[in-house]
Design an enzyme around this catalytic site. Sequence first.
Site, PDB file in Angstrom:
ATOM      1  N   GLU A 124       0.836  -1.196   0.000  1.00  0.00           N
ATOM      2  CA  GLU A 124       0.000   0.000   0.000  1.00  0.00           C
ATOM      3  C   GLU A 124       0.872   1.248   0.000  1.00  0.00           C
ATOM      4  OE1 GLU A 124      -4.105  -1.450   2.120  1.00  0.00           O
ATOM      5  OE2 GLU A 124      -2.502  -0.767   3.466  1.00  0.00           O
ATOM      6  N   CYS A 147       3.569   8.715   0.647  1.00  0.00           N
ATOM      7  CA  CYS A 147       4.117   7.797   1.645  1.00  0.00           C
ATOM      8  C   CYS A 147       4.322   6.444   0.976  1.00  0.00           C
ATOM      9  CB  CYS A 147       3.157   7.680   2.829  1.00  0.00           C
ATOM     10  SG  CYS A 147       3.725   6.577   4.136  1.00  0.00           S
ATOM     11  N   CYS A 194       6.600  -6.029   7.490  1.00  0.00           N
ATOM     12  CA  CYS A 194       7.662  -5.394   8.265  1.00  0.00           C
ATOM     13  C   CYS A 194       8.145  -6.358   9.339  1.00  0.00           C
ATOM     14  CB  CYS A 194       7.161  -4.107   8.917  1.00  0.00           C
ATOM     15  SG  CYS A 194       8.442  -3.219   9.840  1.00  0.00           S
ATOM     16  N   CYS A 205       6.347  -3.554  15.529  1.00  0.00           N
ATOM     17  CA  CYS A 205       5.861  -2.585  16.516  1.00  0.00           C
ATOM     18  C   CYS A 205       4.452  -2.984  16.950  1.00  0.00           C
ATOM     19  CB  CYS A 205       5.855  -1.187  15.917  1.00  0.00           C
ATOM     20  SG  CYS A 205       7.487  -0.574  15.427  1.00  0.00           S
ATOM     21  N   CYS A 208       1.374  -1.045  15.437  1.00  0.00           N
ATOM     22  CA  CYS A 208       1.373  -0.789  13.997  1.00  0.00           C
ATOM     23  C   CYS A 208       0.857  -2.002  13.228  1.00  0.00           C
ATOM     24  CB  CYS A 208       2.782  -0.432  13.537  1.00  0.00           C
ATOM     25  SG  CYS A 208       2.936  -0.126  11.755  1.00  0.00           S
ATOM     26  N   GLY A 234       7.125  -1.533   6.073  1.00  0.00           N
ATOM     27  CA  GLY A 234       8.514  -1.961   6.075  1.00  0.00           C
ATOM     28  C   GLY A 234       9.435  -1.047   6.857  1.00  0.00           C
ATOM     29  N   CYS A 245      -0.830   6.877   9.534  1.00  0.00           N
ATOM     30  CA  CYS A 245       0.368   6.272  10.113  1.00  0.00           C
ATOM     31  C   CYS A 245      -0.003   5.063  10.957  1.00  0.00           C
ATOM     32  CB  CYS A 245       1.097   7.293  10.998  1.00  0.00           C
ATOM     33  SG  CYS A 245       1.860   8.631  10.087  1.00  0.00           S
TER      34      CYS A 245
END
Length: 337
Positions: A93, A103, A110, A114, A117, A155, A327
Amino acid sequence: MSADDTVSRSGLSGLGALLHPKKALVARRLVAAGRPLTDAEFDRQGLRLTAEERRSLDQWVEVGLCTQVLETVRAQDGTVKLLLGLADGKKVETVAMPVGACCVSTQVGCAVGCRFCASGLFGVERHLGGDEIVEQVVHARRQMRIDRVVFMGMGEPTHNLDAVLAAVARIKDELLISPRRQTLSTVGGVKPFARMLQAPVRPNLAWSLHTADPERRRELLPRAHPDPLHEIAAAADAYAREVGTPIQIEWTLLDGINDRDQDVEQLCALLAGVRGYLNFIVYNPVPGLPFAAPPRERIVAMVREVKARGILATIRDSSGPDAQAACGQLRLRDRQG
């Protein structure tokens, strides 16, 4: 997608095999600007296409990009999230924002994981290649004006640093976006920052810190670089001073987790003397994750406390949360859970 299409989808770099290097650069710039690859455009540069080059270029136009837009989602604020299909069937995306920024993702998934996230919920599947990174900006430019690039999508960019730094250089040369208008966002590490300093074209730096408590950071960012935070801060400061632009320190605010008075104290102690500014990011909800943003008054109070200690600070409300484009909300679309 047919086998012939797969072979033909050589990406922007594939133009180099079809055209003289100067003509290939003109072609890449035209594609990046959304302009047609007409003979007249090349003639203006004093570069006449041969009949064979014209035929090859026409074929490339049909199936040349190695990424395809599979889905477009528009948010109420004008933000556009694009689901891109890659040649091997993977998906990533990318987000185009009305402020003129794109972005981009650097990996499928990733590895950092986190806790707050969506991008790392299912780990990482592979790195993106140079064309797969650069073409995200091309697709975004077909939606709106884009003159700024942030490597803040899916990522961890430093895990794919060679390809990312090569993309920074290509975005400068082919898309004509200065490295001073490109920002690489990373969880940080001493060695990655040292490698970035050696790059011929260097982007701005954003350090995803989120907490200055080492133990809590290991809980929230379980697979971030293990370097001591004060060493990462020193390396980031050295990078900022060498490149000539302050670093952006990113802090996603989580209610009751990193918005305490002691968090402010640790943060200010860590950043003392660092050439940078703090960007407090209001947490964007991710289905299934047990986090929430602090009350607005607490966020404002934290900004005031940090500023009182001599550190510049701002509040960032992300673009496109209603489209899951903000985000922390980008994710592997084939593995929802």
